[in-house]
Enzyme design. Structure first.
Site, short mmCIF file in Angstrom:
data_model
loop_
_atom_site.label_atom_id
_atom_site.label_comp_id
_atom_site.label_asym_id
_atom_site.label_seq_id
_atom_site.Cartn_x
_atom_site.Cartn_y
_atom_site.Cartn_z
N ALA A 207 -21.74 -6.12 21.91
CA ALA A 207 -21.42 -6.24 23.13
C ALA A 207 -22.34 -7.49 23.54
O ALA A 207 -23.48 -7.64 23.64
CB ALA A 207 -21.83 -5.31 24.02
N HIS A 208 -21.38 -8.72 23.84
CA HIS A 208 -22.12 -10.09 24.11
C HIS A 208 -21.29 -10.83 25.05
O HIS A 208 -21.65 -11.97 25.52
CB HIS A 208 -22.29 -10.64 23.03
CG HIS A 208 -21.19 -11.24 22.09
ND1 HIS A 208 -20.23 -10.83 21.25
CD2 HIS A 208 -20.76 -12.80 22.19
CE1 HIS A 208 -19.41 -11.62 21.04
NE2 HIS A 208 -19.58 -12.72 21.36
N ARG A 209 -19.97 -10.42 25.16
CA ARG A 209 -19.11 -11.34 26.10
C ARG A 209 -19.51 -11.35 27.45
O ARG A 209 -19.71 -10.40 27.97
CB ARG A 209 -17.62 -11.02 25.76
CG ARG A 209 -17.07 -11.01 24.34
CD ARG A 209 -15.48 -10.85 24.26
NE ARG A 209 -14.68 -11.87 24.76
CZ ARG A 209 -14.40 -12.86 23.86
NH1 ARG A 209 -14.50 -12.81 22.69
NH2 ARG A 209 -13.65 -13.94 24.38
N ASP A 284 -16.91 -6.09 21.51
CA ASP A 284 -16.20 -6.67 22.40
C ASP A 284 -15.97 -8.28 21.69
O ASP A 284 -15.45 -9.13 22.24
CB ASP A 284 -16.77 -6.92 24.02
CG ASP A 284 -17.98 -7.77 23.74
OD1 ASP A 284 -18.44 -8.00 22.74
OD2 ASP A 284 -18.60 -7.83 24.78
#
Length: 372
Positions: A207-209, A284
């Site tokens: 998860a990084h967006r 994501d």
């Protein structure tokens, strides 16, 4: 003026991964080329040994731009790329994907009498709030060669009025990359042993967006949903946490459930090994959706939209948003899915096809010599 036929512009790890097959195709076919590394996401820890791990030649140029606002970053790359292209005078410049490096390379090339090739053309999320969507649309509309990974992506750009003779359906270089790099990962990676993990007995999370981790409610929803998945499956979730996400955890004072194990960001081969051996992937990331599909690992995408709808159509992926209940529901659904889908992204020859397409043919060169 140099003998360079192709200049390849890249700046992030996904671009290096997906352009590696193109670089290898140039090497195999003795096509003169140069590589410009913008340094868009440069990290000494993650990037310095990247080319060595993948057994690629070092970049010919490194702009070392680093992170900044979109305007400042893109402007710095535009200036640097333009100077190098003017020096090299290639036949074609290749960019891949949807980053600011891609946009800068596209703008610089489009102002010169040099062809632009866009690798992975035609992806659309139809969400103009995403900077990536703006970058990919603009690049497609100035490119001379649009290398679409699938029939669907080709149809999308043709519907936007781009002439069919500019569009080439090659498959996605990510297939080439996964096939070429999986063997490297098996030989060089010991991440499972180091993290004391067993094949098929853990869930992998990424998860990084910005639209997720920069929103405390969405980020908390993801963490809660993933924790429920871990508790329901009775298994550990491994989360190699991106520096941006780590900073947001501290900023928003969010606690990470015990069932989610935070680990340092992994180099590419270690991460590919983690993907290959996971029971399920919760992500994501667009690239991870593709890789999971190719590797035969069920995937749940914690976003409201995706530019990789082929993974959903294939049955390899499901779109779930960031609601905790929906994440759990989708994870149970995908965990019960047999990984017998057909990979929609081609046969692993995209890199060769791209180089073959942009290379001037001998017949063309002979005709030009005769006419002079």
């Amino acid at each position: 003026m140099t003998d360079t036929e192709i200049v390849i512009v890249l700046g992030t790890r996904p671009e290096i991964i997906k352009l590696a097959p193109v670089i290898r195709a140039c090497e195999t076919n003795d096509v003169p080329y140069s590589v410009i590394h913008t340094g868009q996401h440069y990290s000494e820890e993650l990037d310095a040994v990247f080319f060595e791990q993948l057994e690629l030649p070092d970049p010919d140029y490194n702009l070392g731009v680093g992170s900044d606002s979109h305007g400042v970053q893109t402007a710095a790359m535009l200036v640097g790329i333009e100077e190098i292209i003017q020096k090299e005078q290639p036949e074609t410049v290749l960019v891949q994907g949807d980053t600011n490096s891609v946009l800068a390379g596209a703008i610089a090339t489009s102002k010169m009498d040099i062809d632009l090739g866009h690798v992975e053309a035609g992806l659309r999320s139809f969400d103009r709030d995403m900077p990536e969507e703006v970058n990919r649309v603009m690049t497609d509309h100035v490119a001379d060669y649009l290398f679409a990974p699938t029939d669907d992506s080709a149809a999308l750009i043709q519907d936007e009025g781009i002439p069919a003779d500019r569009i080439h359906i090659t498959g996605n270089t990510v297939v080439d990359a996964v096939e070429q790099h999986r063997e490297f990962a098996q030989k060089k990676s010991s991440v499972l042993e180091e993290l004391e993990l067993q094949r098929g007995e853990y869930v992998l999370m990424t998860a990084h967006r910005a639209e997720n981790v920069d929103d405390p409610d969405r980020f908390e929803g993801m963490l809660s949903g993933v924790s429920r998945v871990a508790n329901r499956f009775g298994t550990e979730v491994v989360y190699p946490i991106h520096p941006r996400a780590k900073n947001r955890l501290e900023e928003f004072n969010l606690s990470v459930p015990r069932s989610i194990r935070l680990v340092e960001p992994q180099d590419y081969l270690d991460f590919l090994n983690l993907e290959s051996n996971a029971r399920l992937i919760l992500t994501d990331s667009g690239g991870v959706q593709e890789e999971a599909c190719i590797l035969g690992v069920p995937c749940v995408t914690m976003r409201d939209n995706t530019e990789r709808p082929e993974t959903i159509d294939a049955g390899a992926n499901v779109l779930t948003g960031t609601d905790a209940d929906e994440i759990l529901k989708s994870a149970i659904e995908m965990d019960r899915t047999a990984p017998d889908w057909t990979n929609p992204f081609g046969d692993g020859t995209a890199g060769e096809q791209i180089v073959d397409t942009v290379q001037p043919s001998e017949t063309t060169e002979e005709m030009e010599m005769i006419s002079q």
